[in-house]
Every structure is written in C-alpha cells, then in structure tokens.
Design a protein around this motif. Structure first.
Motif, PDB file in Angstrom:
ATOM      1  N   HIS A  69      -3.197  -6.888   8.809  1.00  0.00           N
ATOM      2  CA  HIS A  69      -3.331  -5.507   8.325  1.00  0.00           C
ATOM      3  C   HIS A  69      -2.173  -5.223   7.375  1.00  0.00           C
ATOM      4  CE1 HIS A  69      -3.346  -0.935   9.588  1.00  0.00           C
ATOM      5  NE2 HIS A  69      -3.438  -1.108   8.271  1.00  0.00           N
ATOM      6  N   ILE A  70      -2.506  -4.898   6.119  1.00  0.00           N
ATOM      7  CA  ILE A  70      -1.502  -4.634   5.092  1.00  0.00           C
ATOM      8  C   ILE A  70      -1.813  -3.308   4.416  1.00  0.00           C
ATOM      9  CG2 ILE A  70      -0.518  -5.448   2.908  1.00  0.00           C
ATOM     10  CD1 ILE A  70      -1.131  -8.303   3.857  1.00  0.00           C
ATOM     11  N   ILE A  71      -0.797  -2.471   4.268  1.00  0.00           N
ATOM     12  CA  ILE A  71      -0.928  -1.208   3.545  1.00  0.00           C
ATOM     13  C   ILE A  71      -0.221  -1.365   2.211  1.00  0.00           C
ATOM     14  CG2 ILE A  71      -0.489   1.279   3.582  1.00  0.00           C
ATOM     15  CD1 ILE A  71       0.071  -0.227   6.831  1.00  0.00           C
ATOM     16  N   VAL A  72      -0.931  -1.102   1.128  1.00  0.00           N
ATOM     17  CA  VAL A  72      -0.373  -1.307  -0.206  1.00  0.00           C
ATOM     18  C   VAL A  72      -0.179   0.037  -0.888  1.00  0.00           C
ATOM     19  CG1 VAL A  72      -0.630  -2.447  -2.433  1.00  0.00           C
ATOM     20  CG2 VAL A  72      -1.605  -3.513  -0.375  1.00  0.00           C
ATOM     21  N   HIS A  73       1.079   0.371  -1.208  1.00  0.00           N
ATOM     22  CA  HIS A  73       1.374   1.508  -2.075  1.00  0.00           C
ATOM     23  C   HIS A  73       1.087   1.033  -3.499  1.00  0.00           C
ATOM     24  CE1 HIS A  73       4.259   5.038  -3.132  1.00  0.00           C
ATOM     25  NE2 HIS A  73       3.380   4.836  -4.090  1.00  0.00           N
ATOM     26  N   ALA A  74       0.105   1.657  -4.134  1.00  0.00           N
ATOM     27  CA  ALA A  74      -0.465   1.129  -5.372  1.00  0.00           C
ATOM     28  C   ALA A  74       0.374   1.428  -6.610  1.00  0.00           C
ATOM     29  CB  ALA A  74      -1.886   1.675  -5.554  1.00  0.00           C
ATOM     30  N   ARG A  75       1.692   1.350  -6.471  1.00  0.00           N
ATOM     31  CA  ARG A  75       2.622   1.485  -7.590  1.00  0.00           C
ATOM     32  C   ARG A  75       3.674   0.389  -7.492  1.00  0.00           C
ATOM     33  NH1 ARG A  75       2.460   7.316  -6.584  1.00  0.00           N
ATOM     34  NH2 ARG A  75       1.905   8.447  -8.484  1.00  0.00           N
ATOM     35  N   PRO A 114      -1.299 -10.745  -4.830  1.00  0.00           N
ATOM     36  CA  PRO A 114      -2.111 -11.680  -4.039  1.00  0.00           C
ATOM     37  C   PRO A 114      -1.290 -12.779  -3.381  1.00  0.00           C
ATOM     38  CG  PRO A 114      -2.576 -11.888  -6.395  1.00  0.00           C
ATOM     39  CD  PRO A 114      -1.760 -10.661  -6.218  1.00  0.00           C
ATOM     40  N   ALA A 115      -0.238 -13.242  -4.056  1.00  0.00           N
ATOM     41  CA  ALA A 115       0.602 -14.265  -3.446  1.00  0.00           C
ATOM     42  C   ALA A 115       1.330 -13.718  -2.231  1.00  0.00           C
ATOM     43  CB  ALA A 115       1.600 -14.787  -4.479  1.00  0.00           C
ATOM     44  N   PHE A 116       1.804 -12.476  -2.327  1.00  0.00           N
ATOM     45  CA  PHE A 116       2.490 -11.841  -1.199  1.00  0.00           C
ATOM     46  C   PHE A 116       1.533 -11.675  -0.031  1.00  0.00           C
ATOM     47  CE2 PHE A 116       4.023  -8.213   1.235  1.00  0.00           C
ATOM     48  CZ  PHE A 116       5.386  -8.468   1.353  1.00  0.00           C
ATOM     49  N   ILE A 117       0.332 -11.166  -0.300  1.00  0.00           N
ATOM     50  CA  ILE A 117      -0.643 -10.959   0.768  1.00  0.00           C
ATOM     51  C   ILE A 117      -1.027 -12.292   1.408  1.00  0.00           C
ATOM     52  CG2 ILE A 117      -3.002 -10.213   1.270  1.00  0.00           C
ATOM     53  CD1 ILE A 117      -2.626  -8.014  -0.834  1.00  0.00           C
ATOM     54  N   GLU A 118      -1.189 -13.325   0.591  1.00  0.00           N
ATOM     55  CA  GLU A 118      -1.548 -14.639   1.138  1.00  0.00           C
ATOM     56  C   GLU A 118      -0.451 -15.157   2.069  1.00  0.00           C
ATOM     57  OE1 GLU A 118      -3.462 -18.836  -0.408  1.00  0.00           O
ATOM     58  OE2 GLU A 118      -2.387 -17.573  -1.834  1.00  0.00           O
ATOM     59  N   THR A 119       0.803 -14.936   1.684  1.00  0.00           N
ATOM     60  CA  THR A 119       1.911 -15.361   2.543  1.00  0.00           C
ATOM     61  C   THR A 119       1.915 -14.583   3.851  1.00  0.00           C
ATOM     62  OG1 THR A 119       3.230 -15.953   0.597  1.00  0.00           O
ATOM     63  CG2 THR A 119       4.417 -15.646   2.662  1.00  0.00           C
ATOM     64  N   PRO A 149       5.987   5.260 -11.884  1.00  0.00           N
ATOM     65  CA  PRO A 149       5.211   4.029 -12.097  1.00  0.00           C
ATOM     66  C   PRO A 149       3.717   4.313 -11.967  1.00  0.00           C
ATOM     67  CG  PRO A 149       7.058   3.623 -10.618  1.00  0.00           C
ATOM     68  CD  PRO A 149       6.961   5.106 -10.788  1.00  0.00           C
ATOM     69  N   PRO A 150       2.915   3.817 -12.902  1.00  0.00           N
ATOM     70  CA  PRO A 150       1.483   4.137 -12.863  1.00  0.00           C
ATOM     71  C   PRO A 150       0.789   3.572 -11.631  1.00  0.00           C
ATOM     72  CG  PRO A 150       1.958   2.476 -14.539  1.00  0.00           C
ATOM     73  CD  PRO A 150       3.277   2.985 -14.060  1.00  0.00           C
ATOM     74  N   LEU A 151      -0.190   4.319 -11.160  1.00  0.00           N
ATOM     75  CA  LEU A 151      -1.005   3.866 -10.037  1.00  0.00           C
ATOM     76  C   LEU A 151      -1.997   2.811 -10.486  1.00  0.00           C
ATOM     77  CD1 LEU A 151      -1.697   7.374  -8.519  1.00  0.00           C
ATOM     78  CD2 LEU A 151      -0.609   5.507  -7.264  1.00  0.00           C
ATOM     79  N   ASP A 152      -2.279   1.873  -9.594  1.00  0.00           N
ATOM     80  CA  ASP A 152      -3.306   0.864  -9.871  1.00  0.00           C
ATOM     81  C   ASP A 152      -4.167   0.697  -8.621  1.00  0.00           C
ATOM     82  OD1 ASP A 152      -4.905  -1.179 -10.753  1.00  0.00           O
ATOM     83  OD2 ASP A 152      -3.261  -2.417 -11.528  1.00  0.00           O
ATOM     84  N   HIS A 153      -5.005   1.707  -8.371  1.00  0.00           N
ATOM     85  CA  HIS A 153      -5.898   1.640  -7.212  1.00  0.00           C
ATOM     86  C   HIS A 153      -6.875   0.479  -7.334  1.00  0.00           C
ATOM     87  CE1 HIS A 153      -5.334   6.173  -6.020  1.00  0.00           C
ATOM     88  NE2 HIS A 153      -4.260   5.450  -5.806  1.00  0.00           N
ATOM     89  N   ASP A 154      -7.315   0.185  -8.559  1.00  0.00           N
ATOM     90  CA  ASP A 154      -8.297  -0.887  -8.748  1.00  0.00           C
ATOM     91  C   ASP A 154      -7.754  -2.234  -8.284  1.00  0.00           C
ATOM     92  OD1 ASP A 154     -10.099   0.904  -9.789  1.00  0.00           O
ATOM     93  OD2 ASP A 154      -9.700   0.408 -11.885  1.00  0.00           O
ATOM     94  N   LEU A 155      -6.473  -2.466  -8.495  1.00  0.00           N
ATOM     95  CA  LEU A 155      -5.884  -3.732  -8.048  1.00  0.00           C
ATOM     96  C   LEU A 155      -5.980  -3.862  -6.535  1.00  0.00           C
ATOM     97  CD1 LEU A 155      -4.266  -6.329  -8.483  1.00  0.00           C
ATOM     98  CD2 LEU A 155      -2.172  -4.948  -8.463  1.00  0.00           C
ATOM     99  N   VAL A 156      -5.724  -2.775  -5.816  1.00  0.00           N
ATOM    100  CA  VAL A 156      -5.792  -2.836  -4.356  1.00  0.00           C
ATOM    101  C   VAL A 156      -7.233  -3.050  -3.900  1.00  0.00           C
ATOM    102  CG1 VAL A 156      -5.159  -1.668  -2.211  1.00  0.00           C
ATOM    103  CG2 VAL A 156      -3.775  -1.319  -4.262  1.00  0.00           C
ATOM    104  N   VAL A 157      -8.185  -2.421  -4.578  1.00  0.00           N
ATOM    105  CA  VAL A 157      -9.598  -2.659  -4.265  1.00  0.00           C
ATOM    106  C   VAL A 157      -9.933  -4.137  -4.457  1.00  0.00           C
ATOM    107  CG1 VAL A 157     -11.969  -2.161  -4.966  1.00  0.00           C
ATOM    108  CG2 VAL A 157     -10.313  -0.291  -4.766  1.00  0.00           C
ATOM    109  N   ARG A 158      -9.419  -4.736  -5.515  1.00  0.00           N
ATOM    110  CA  ARG A 158      -9.678  -6.163  -5.753  1.00  0.00           C
ATOM    111  C   ARG A 158      -9.042  -7.028  -4.675  1.00  0.00           C
ATOM    112  NH1 ARG A 158      -8.414  -4.645 -11.018  1.00  0.00           N
ATOM    113  NH2 ARG A 158      -6.501  -5.889 -11.113  1.00  0.00           N
ATOM    114  N   MET A 159      -7.898  -6.605  -4.148  1.00  0.00           N
ATOM    115  CA  MET A 159      -7.266  -7.371  -3.075  1.00  0.00           C
ATOM    116  C   MET A 159      -8.151  -7.389  -1.828  1.00  0.00           C
ATOM    117  SD  MET A 159      -4.542  -8.672  -4.322  1.00  0.00           S
ATOM    118  CE  MET A 159      -5.539  -8.749  -5.832  1.00  0.00           C
ATOM    119  N   LYS A 160      -8.839  -6.279  -1.557  1.00  0.00           N
ATOM    120  CA  LYS A 160      -9.754  -6.266  -0.411  1.00  0.00           C
ATOM    121  C   LYS A 160     -10.893  -7.248  -0.629  1.00  0.00           C
ATOM    122  CE  LYS A 160     -11.920  -5.405   3.306  1.00  0.00           C
ATOM    123  NZ  LYS A 160     -11.446  -5.977   4.584  1.00  0.00           N
TER     124      LYS A 160
END
Length: 327
Positions: A163-169, A150-155, A185-196
């Motif tokens: 428009h940001i594309i997140v590789h969820a690993r 979230p800090a990276f996206i905010e910056t 590295p494990p996938l974390d799709h839920d984290l990317v959903v939360r970022m939206k």
C-alpha cells in the motif's frame, strides 16, 4: 454495498493540525475514512514521552500512525513500542520536504534512497502484523518522476509493501519552503493513475490538490484505490467529510449542528481533565465554512476559547452568533 476498505478515503497527516482532538472531531463526520496522526519521529518515540505521543481515543479507529525516520533499527524499535496502542496502520513518511526533516535524513529526501527505505520497511514489518505503508512524492528536485516513481514503487513492492500513498507533486528540497512545496510544484494526477495500472496488484492511493468529494470519486473511478484529503478536510471539513461514507455505500451524513452536539461530551471530559477549550475548538473553526454566520462562529471561538476558564458556554455563544447571522 462497496467492500469496506479504510484507505478508500483518508485524511492526511498534517503537522500541528491532525492531533488527537482533530481526529476525534473528524470522526464525527465520517465513520469509515482512515485518519492519520501527525508525523511522529522514531527517535521521539524511542526516547520521549510515549503516552503523550501515542495515546488516542478508541473512537478514532481506523487510525494510522505516521512515523518519520531513516534508521531501520530505530524505526523497528518505534513500531515495537507503539504496538500496544493498536494502530490500524503504520505509515513511513517519505514525502515531507521541511528543512527539519531533511537534516534528519527522512521525509522526501528518502526518495533519493529507495534501498534504505526498503531496509526500513522490512525492519518495521518484522515487528508487527499491522500493515506497513509508505507515503511518498513523485520525485524530488531534478529527478524525472516518470523514471523515479515506478522504480521507487517497485523497490517498495520488493520489500513487501502492499500500500503506497503518492503525493502527486515533486518536492523541491532546495529553494522552496514546505508551504510552497504544497502549492507550487505542478500536480500530476495522471502519473499516479498510470502507476496503478502498472502496479495493479498494489493498493495505490493519491494525495495532493484534492478539494472535494466529487473530485475524490472521479479519481476512484479512474481506478485508484484510495484518495487522501489534506488541507480541504481541515479548512472545510463539513463539505469534504460529511457524506464521504457514501463511498462505501454508507448513508451516514450528520449535519454540522449534530457534529457540534456529538463533540460536547468529549470536550467536557477534556476540560474536566484540565485541558483548555481552544485545544479542541481550533480544529472546529471551519465547520460552517461557506454558510451564513460562519464568520461569527469563527470569531467567537477564536477570541473566547483561548481565555482561562473557557467552557462549553463559549460554543453556545458561537452557535448563537451563527444562528443570528443565518436568520
């Protein structure tokens, strides 16, 4: 009909794979999806053979140019040089974990330098009206993705990126190879959903571990703006790209045999210019994945298309092999 948004489905930038021939091939299966170039470094564009690096066929649109680099001045120069080519998007790579990328201080290592990335995208935006986007990981090494992403996206948002594309690993810059970084590295799709949900005003797209259109649609239904397919689109293109335009309410869905027919004029023109058959057909090996005769199709193309003077008759023989085994 769904409003046309080219990012709704895209094919990832993949080194040694998504060259201009691959993108033309993929375009025969989807008229809507955004297609990405292989990553091209900013120094290569500034100092290297520009037409060879930047040329593409008009039929590839919409097509995005992915750049690698970490010098704002050099990236701005690359964007300015690329402008006449008319790409539909310029993407900055902040996700590639290869040693070569790390040594050049770009790719995933930039997750540790968000302020520098912000300087880069501002410089790039100053040279173009084309959207400048960022592709990143959820973090690197021992970073905590819940805090870092979230800090990276905010910056990025503060720098004007929409428009940001997140590789969820995560990317592990020490201890894992680039191939392992795509799988271990494990996938974390839920984290990317939360970022939206957290950055609802931004276009947030997801990449990583997505292997089917059904899975892509499920992620869109969770509120994400777009889904980026990677290796599945390359190894099994028919099952992942044919029918994809339904995501836009478009019924375009040619069968695999029709795709071969639409590639013939492009292949013939390439051969007439002195190109070699395998430069195109290497991308077509997976077209009949999972179908009877697919092994014969792959075998004929793999063996015969590399020979001197190989032409369209090799494709005919590969199709004959496919159809004989399927009968």
């Amino acid at each position: 009909m769904t409003e046309y948004q080219p990012y709704r489905l895209s094919v990832a930038p993949m080194m040694d794979w998504t060259d201009r021939h691959c993108r033309v091939f993929h375009r025969q299966m989807t008229r809507r999806a955004m297609l990405y170039t292989e990553m091209v470094t900013a120094p290569a564009i500034v100092h290297g053979p520009k037409p060879r690096l930047l040329d593409f066929s008009p039929q590839e649109h919409p097509v995005a140019l992915q750049l690698g680099g970490s010098d704002p001045v050099e990236l701005a120069s690359a964007v300015r040089i690329a402008a006449p080519w008319g790409y539909d998007e310029i993407n900055l790579n902040c996700g590639c974990p290869s040693d070569r990328v790390q040594s050049g201080c770009f790719g995933a290592v930039l997750m540790e330098r968000p302020t520098l990335v912000a300087d880069c995208v501002r410089a790039m935006q100053g040279e173009t009206d084309t959207p400048v986007t960022v592709k990143c990981r959820i973090g690197v090494d021992n970073q905590d993705p819940e805090a870092v992403l979230p800090a990276f996206i905010e910056t990025m948002a503060g720098a004007g990126v929409r428009h940001i594309i997140v590789h969820a690993r995560k990317a592990w810059l020490q201890g894992l190879s680039p191939k392992e970084n795509r799988e271990i590295p494990p996938l974390d799709h839920d984290l990317v959903v939360r970022m939206k949900r957290l950055f609802s005003e931004l276009t947030i797209c997801i990449n990583g571990g997505i292997t089917s259109l059904a899975q892509a649609k499920a992620l869109l239904d969770h509120g994400l703006d777009g889904v980026m397919l990677g290796r599945a689109a390359y190894h099994d293109p028919a099952n992942t790209l044919i029918g994809a335009d339904a995501l836009w309410g478009d019924d375009f869905a040619p069968d695999s045999l029709a795709v071969v027919d639409t590639m013939r004029p492009y292949i013939a023109a390439h051969l007439a210019r002195g190109g070699r058959l395998h430069q195109i057909t290497r991308h077509m090996l997976g077209l009949f994945q999972g179908r009877p005769g697919a092994r014969g199709w792959r075998r004929v193309l793999s063996v015969e298309a590399t020979r001197d003077g190989a032409g369209l008759e090799v494709i005919d023989r590969a199709l004959a092999e496919l159809q004989a085994r399927a009968a």
